[in-house]
Design a protein around this motif. Structure first.
Motif, PDB file in Angstrom:
ATOM      1  N   PHE A  55      -5.328  55.352  42.304  1.00  0.00           N
ATOM      2  CA  PHE A  55      -6.000  57.056  42.305  1.00  0.00           C
ATOM      3  C   PHE A  55      -6.196  57.216  40.793  1.00  0.00           C
ATOM      4  N   ASP A  56      -7.053  58.196  40.654  1.00  0.00           N
ATOM      5  CA  ASP A  56      -7.486  58.428  39.385  1.00  0.00           C
ATOM      6  C   ASP A  56      -8.060  59.899  39.300  1.00  0.00           C
ATOM      7  N   SER A  57      -7.808  60.537  38.192  1.00  0.00           N
ATOM      8  CA  SER A  57      -8.245  62.028  38.190  1.00  0.00           C
ATOM      9  C   SER A  57      -9.444  62.001  37.234  1.00  0.00           C
ATOM     10  N   GLY A  58      -9.859  61.114  36.651  1.00  0.00           N
ATOM     11  CA  GLY A  58     -11.161  61.115  35.933  1.00  0.00           C
ATOM     12  C   GLY A  58     -11.170  61.597  34.617  1.00  0.00           C
ATOM     13  N   SER A  59      -9.842  61.331  33.683  1.00  0.00           N
ATOM     14  CA  SER A  59      -9.931  61.803  32.457  1.00  0.00           C
ATOM     15  C   SER A  59      -9.451  60.828  31.539  1.00  0.00           C
ATOM     16  N   SER A  60      -9.941  59.401  31.467  1.00  0.00           N
ATOM     17  CA  SER A  60      -9.488  58.394  30.627  1.00  0.00           C
ATOM     18  C   SER A  60      -9.805  58.873  29.232  1.00  0.00           C
ATOM     19  N   ARG A  61      -8.751  58.626  28.298  1.00  0.00           N
ATOM     20  CA  ARG A  61      -9.136  58.624  26.855  1.00  0.00           C
ATOM     21  C   ARG A  61     -10.239  57.893  26.574  1.00  0.00           C
TER      22      ARG A  61
HETATM   23  C1  LIG Z   1     -11.880  59.146  20.422  1.00  0.00           C
HETATM   24  C2  LIG Z   1     -10.996  58.084  20.953  1.00  0.00           C
HETATM   25  C3  LIG Z   1     -11.597  57.186  20.411  1.00  0.00           C
HETATM   26  C4  LIG Z   1     -10.765  55.772  20.433  1.00  0.00           C
HETATM   27  N1  LIG Z   1     -11.248  54.437  20.010  1.00  0.00           N
HETATM   28  C5  LIG Z   1     -10.435  53.448  20.413  1.00  0.00           C
HETATM   29  C6  LIG Z   1     -11.023  52.312  19.955  1.00  0.00           C
HETATM   30  O1  LIG Z   1     -11.933  52.065  19.140  1.00  0.00           O
HETATM   31  N2  LIG Z   1     -10.284  51.154  20.348  1.00  0.00           N
HETATM   32  C7  LIG Z   1      -9.183  51.416  21.099  1.00  0.00           C
HETATM   33  O2  LIG Z   1      -8.427  50.211  21.470  1.00  0.00           O
HETATM   34  N3  LIG Z   1      -8.667  52.274  21.331  1.00  0.00           N
HETATM   35  C8  LIG Z   1      -9.461  53.415  21.286  1.00  0.00           C
HETATM   36  N4  LIG Z   1      -8.603  54.770  21.707  1.00  0.00           N
HETATM   37  C9  LIG Z   1      -7.613  54.553  22.358  1.00  0.00           C
HETATM   38  C10 LIG Z   1      -7.734  54.220  23.761  1.00  0.00           C
HETATM   39  O3  LIG Z   1      -8.756  55.117  24.395  1.00  0.00           O
HETATM   40  C11 LIG Z   1      -6.432  54.462  24.760  1.00  0.00           C
HETATM   41  O4  LIG Z   1      -5.551  53.627  23.990  1.00  0.00           O
HETATM   42  C12 LIG Z   1      -6.770  53.699  26.050  1.00  0.00           C
HETATM   43  O5  LIG Z   1      -7.509  54.567  26.883  1.00  0.00           O
HETATM   44  C13 LIG Z   1      -5.431  53.963  26.867  1.00  0.00           C
HETATM   45  O6  LIG Z   1      -5.570  53.494  28.153  1.00  0.00           O
HETATM   46  P1  LIG Z   1      -4.685  53.873  29.196  1.00  0.00           P
HETATM   47  O7  LIG Z   1      -5.134  53.378  30.711  1.00  0.00           O
HETATM   48  O8  LIG Z   1      -3.105  53.860  29.178  1.00  0.00           O
HETATM   49  O9  LIG Z   1      -5.020  55.563  29.698  1.00  0.00           O
HETATM   50  P2  LIG Z   1      -6.359  56.390  29.993  1.00  0.00           P
HETATM   51  O10 LIG Z   1      -7.241  55.606  29.166  1.00  0.00           O
HETATM   52  O11 LIG Z   1      -6.215  57.659  29.243  1.00  0.00           O
HETATM   53  O12 LIG Z   1      -6.362  56.439  31.310  1.00  0.00           O
HETATM   54  C14 LIG Z   1      -5.427  57.326  31.953  1.00  0.00           C
HETATM   55  C15 LIG Z   1      -6.033  57.607  33.574  1.00  0.00           C
HETATM   56  O13 LIG Z   1      -5.077  58.067  34.228  1.00  0.00           O
HETATM   57  C16 LIG Z   1      -5.509  59.030  34.881  1.00  0.00           C
HETATM   58  N5  LIG Z   1      -4.450  59.877  35.379  1.00  0.00           N
HETATM   59  C17 LIG Z   1      -3.518  60.765  34.649  1.00  0.00           C
HETATM   60  N6  LIG Z   1      -2.976  61.555  35.491  1.00  0.00           N
HETATM   61  C18 LIG Z   1      -3.043  61.115  36.739  1.00  0.00           C
HETATM   62  C19 LIG Z   1      -2.661  61.790  37.896  1.00  0.00           C
HETATM   63  N7  LIG Z   1      -1.608  62.702  38.182  1.00  0.00           N
HETATM   64  N8  LIG Z   1      -3.121  61.447  39.073  1.00  0.00           N
HETATM   65  C20 LIG Z   1      -4.291  60.648  39.114  1.00  0.00           C
HETATM   66  N9  LIG Z   1      -4.810  59.887  37.702  1.00  0.00           N
HETATM   67  C21 LIG Z   1      -4.442  60.622  36.595  1.00  0.00           C
HETATM   68  C22 LIG Z   1      -6.670  59.732  34.078  1.00  0.00           C
HETATM   69  O14 LIG Z   1      -7.646  60.731  34.788  1.00  0.00           O
HETATM   70  C23 LIG Z   1      -7.104  58.514  33.267  1.00  0.00           C
HETATM   71  O15 LIG Z   1      -8.204  58.090  33.745  1.00  0.00           O
HETATM   72  C24 LIG Z   1      -9.608  55.881  21.477  1.00  0.00           C
HETATM   73  C25 LIG Z   1      -9.164  57.334  21.916  1.00  0.00           C
HETATM   74  C26 LIG Z   1      -9.777  58.237  21.525  1.00  0.00           C
HETATM   75  C27 LIG Z   1      -9.383  59.630  22.090  1.00  0.00           C
END
Ligand SMILES: Cc1cc2nc3c(=O)[nH]c(=O)nc-3n(C[C@H](O)[C@H](O)[C@H](O)COP(=O)(O)OP(=O)(O)OC[C@H]3O[C@@H](n4cnc5c(N)ncnc54)[C@H](O)[C@@H]3O)c2cc1C
Length: 327
Positions: A55-61
């Motif tokens: 499940f994903d809400s579409g706001s990955s960093r």
């Molecule tokens: C501007 C910027 C530049 C960056 N550059 C780099 C880089 O060059 N190299 C690097 O290694 N890292 C970089 N990062 C960091 C990197 O983006 C994050 O470390 C990485 O995305 C983390 O992955 P994650 O899967 O933990 O979280 P995320 O990528 O944030 O994904 C989390 C997902 O969970 C979903 N979600 C949240 N709550 C819910 C819910 N209740 N129900 C369903 N879905 C939900 C969200 O929609 C999202 O899609 C950068 C970050 C930013 C903001």
């Protein structure tokens, strides 16, 4: 005894199931979040022939990254959106499917969990939380300036990721106190020209912080910040010292950790809200795992992927202890 189970259209047979009565119609794992962590876990778990929902809400960093240059394997860099699309395509190749839904609660349900979404409720033997964090933005920075500035590298959020790209440039950090100081000092490793600007009013720096900044030659400017605008090739803003322009600006205002689902279910978290896990990504709730930015640690794609690989393999081994996984 045979149990027929579907992995997104494919059917899997497990022979000699020891305790079918204990296993209602549940998926092996529900992954919450399709960023780098959740998608890596989906690839692993689907390739282990387990039944999953994602499940994903579409706001990955990661979707905010214009072009990452520190993620290994892409010598010319890759945009966050392209990386996510490639990872999703890889997961789909093995039967995983991303479902656009927001999870609103995780509840214990007999031997597993009940995961409530805005589309319905679903059962799973295990849950992996990969929900990431949300960076706090300067309050006065409106989306119409924020988004193009981010796209052009005039605004950045991650010195570990892209400090290299601002080498010898004129850089500002929006922040104060210990956190702002640490980010400014980190960036000092890339450029001599670092200014630390307090976001709201005067700086709040103790003597040790002020001394460290002075020793490193970091300029200090009081807030409030406002009047953000892209001017030529720079990002400009108003401060207590007047209008200033920089090649790149890093907000260092902390982030909101999206751990509330697990915390509400009783999982242990740090004071900041990061989920506490052991070295197999197990939270304090048996069967509930966490990976990526939502866990305390380095907020990087590589780290999120590594944690997700560990979590997925531990989930697979936990399930096989409960019931042999056999073709
Ligand atoms: C501007 C910027 C530049 C960056 N550059 C780099 C880089 O060059 N190299 C690097 O290694 N890292 C970089 N990062 C960091 C990197 O983006 C994050 O470390 C990485 O995305 C983390 O992955 P994650 O899967 O933990 O979280 P995320 O990528 O944030 O994904 C989390 C997902 O969970 C979903 N979600 C949240 N709550 C819910 C819910 N209740 N129900 C369903 N879905 C939900 C969200 O929609 C999202 O899609 C950068 C970050 C930013 C903001």
């Amino acid at each position: 005894m045979q149990i027929m189970r579907a992995i997104h259209g494919r059917r899997i047979t497990r022979n000699d199931d020891p305790a079918p009565a204990l296993w209602p119609a549940m998926d092996d794992c529900i992954i919450i979040g399709a960023g780098p962590a959740g998608l890596t876990a989906a690839i692993y778990l689907a390739r282990f022939h387990l039944s999953i929902r994602l499940f994903d809400s579409g706001s990955s960093r990661a979707a905010m990254i214009p072009c990452t240059h520190n993620h290994a394997g892409y010598p010319d860099g890759i945009s966050g959106k392209d990386l996510l699309a490639a990872m999703l395509a890889q997961a789909e190749r093995y039967g995983a499917r991303r479902e656009a839904a927001r999870v609103t609660a995780i509840e214990r349900d007999g031997p597993g969990f009940r995961v409530v979404t805005d589309q319905g409720a679903y059962g799973a033997r295990t849950v992996l939380l990969a929900t990431g964090v949300v960076n706090h933005r300067p309050k006065s920075l409106l989306p119409e300036v924020h988004d193009p500035a981010l796209e052009r590298g005039l605004l950045r959020y991650c010195p570990v990721c892209d400090g290299y790209e601002v080498t010898d440039m004129r850089v500002a950090v929006i922040g104060t106190s210990d956190h702002g100081m640490r980010e400014a000092l980190f960036l000092r490793g890339f450029t001599r020209d670092v200014t630390l600007i307090a976001p709201e009013a005067e700086h709040m720096l103790d003597e040790a912080c002020a001394r460290a900044l002075d020793e490193a030659g970091v300029v200090r400017v009081d807030g409030p910040c406002g009047g953000w605008a892209i001017e030529g090739e720079q990002l400009a803003l108003d401060t207590a010292a007047g209008r200033m322009r920089f090649d790149s600006i890093y907000p260092a205002l902390g982030s909101r950790i999206r751990s509330h689902l697990a915390v509400a279910a009783g999982a242990r978290a740090t004071d900041e809200g990061c989920l506490e896990v052991d070295d197999h990504q197990r939270t304090s709730i048996p069967g509930l795992f966490a990976a990526g930015d939502v866990v305390k640690g380095l907020d990087q794609i590589s780290h999120a992927m590594g944690e997700a690989g560990v979590a997925a393999t531990t989930i697979r081994n936990l399930l096989s202890e409960q019931r042999p996984i056999r073709r």
